[in-house]
Design a protein around this motif. Structure first.
Motif, short mmCIF file in Angstrom:
data_model
loop_
_atom_site.label_atom_id
_atom_site.label_comp_id
_atom_site.label_asym_id
_atom_site.label_seq_id
_atom_site.Cartn_x
_atom_site.Cartn_y
_atom_site.Cartn_z
N TYR A 23 -15.99 -0.84 -0.29
CA TYR A 23 -14.67 -0.35 0.11
C TYR A 23 -14.69 1.15 0.11
O TYR A 23 -13.87 1.84 0.46
CB TYR A 23 -13.60 -0.85 -0.86
N THR B 66 -7.16 8.63 -2.15
CA THR B 66 -7.66 9.04 -3.45
C THR B 66 -6.84 10.22 -3.94
O THR B 66 -6.46 11.09 -3.16
CB THR B 66 -9.15 9.43 -3.40
N TYR C 297 0.85 -1.20 0.00
CA TYR C 297 0.00 0.00 0.00
C TYR C 297 0.88 1.25 0.00
O TYR C 297 0.67 2.17 -0.79
CB TYR C 297 -0.94 -0.01 1.22
N VAL D 116 -7.13 1.32 -1.88
CA VAL D 116 -7.69 0.93 -0.59
C VAL D 116 -7.01 -0.34 -0.09
O VAL D 116 -6.84 -1.30 -0.85
CB VAL D 116 -9.21 0.67 -0.69
N TYR E 226 -7.65 -0.40 7.90
CA TYR E 226 -8.22 0.17 6.69
C TYR E 226 -7.49 1.45 6.32
O TYR E 226 -7.31 2.33 7.15
CB TYR E 226 -9.71 0.47 6.92
N LYS F 90 -7.42 4.31 2.93
CA LYS F 90 -7.96 4.70 1.63
C LYS F 90 -7.28 5.98 1.20
O LYS F 90 -7.22 6.95 1.95
CB LYS F 90 -9.48 4.90 1.69
N PHE G 196 -16.23 0.50 -6.34
CA PHE G 196 -15.82 0.54 -4.93
C PHE G 196 -17.04 0.53 -4.00
O PHE G 196 -16.99 -0.06 -2.93
CB PHE G 196 -14.92 1.75 -4.66
N THR H 236 -7.77 5.58 -6.94
CA THR H 236 -8.30 5.18 -5.63
C THR H 236 -7.56 3.93 -5.21
O THR H 236 -7.52 2.95 -5.94
CB THR H 236 -9.82 4.90 -5.69
#
Length: 151
Positions: free
Chosen positions: A151, A112, A85, A123, A108, A110, A146, A121
């Motif tokens: 998500y 963008t 990630y 995630v 988690y 996220k 998504f 995007t």
């Protein structure tokens, strides 16, 4: 006095219920669910699983007529997912001055990024990563996907 205590207790209970109402438990999408949702949205899905020992499953999905791309990667550990990630986030944001939004928690993440005409995007949820890239014209395809996988 007893009425005031009961009223305060009721107000606190109601506040706790409303505060937790926005916290919905998310579940990790599986490779099969990713493939099913992508194909139902008109994407062509390819199993691109590699020999990397940290990766359990790697699927890519493309809508050739619009150029929208999606990727699903399932890892053997959360640490491997977190590292990937960070690498992907670094690569898509390197040298850009686009508009970025970030949400981070232990399970988690996220990210963008809108950079000119391109929308990204990224995630991470537990041991999985889902990444999407689309032009501004077709951003809704990525956003709808998504939403479909929650998500």
């Amino acid at each position: 006095m007893k009425r005031i205590i009961k009223l305060c207790a009721a107000i606190l209970a109601a506040a706790a219920v409303f505060a937790l109402a926005g916290c919905s438990a998310r579940t990790t999408v599986t490779a099969d669910e990713f493939k099913k949702q992508a194909e139902s949205a008109g994407f062509t899905v390819t199993d691109s699983s590699s020999t990397n020992t940290n990766i359990e499953k790697y699927l890519s999905a493309v809508k050739s007529e619009t150029g929208t791309e999606l990727a699903f990667i399932s890892f053997t550990s959360e640490n491997a997912a977190e590292e990937m990630y960070a690498n992907i986030k670094s690569n898509i944001s390197a040298g850009t001055d686009g508009t970025a939004k970030n949400v981070d928690s232990s399970a988690y993440n996220k990210y963008t990024l809108v950079n000119g005409e391109l929308n990204h995007t990224l995630v991470r949820m537990n041991k999985t990563i889902v990444y999407g890239k689309a032009t501004t014209t077709y951003k809704n395809q990525m956003d709808d996907f998504f939403k479909a996988i929650k998500y």
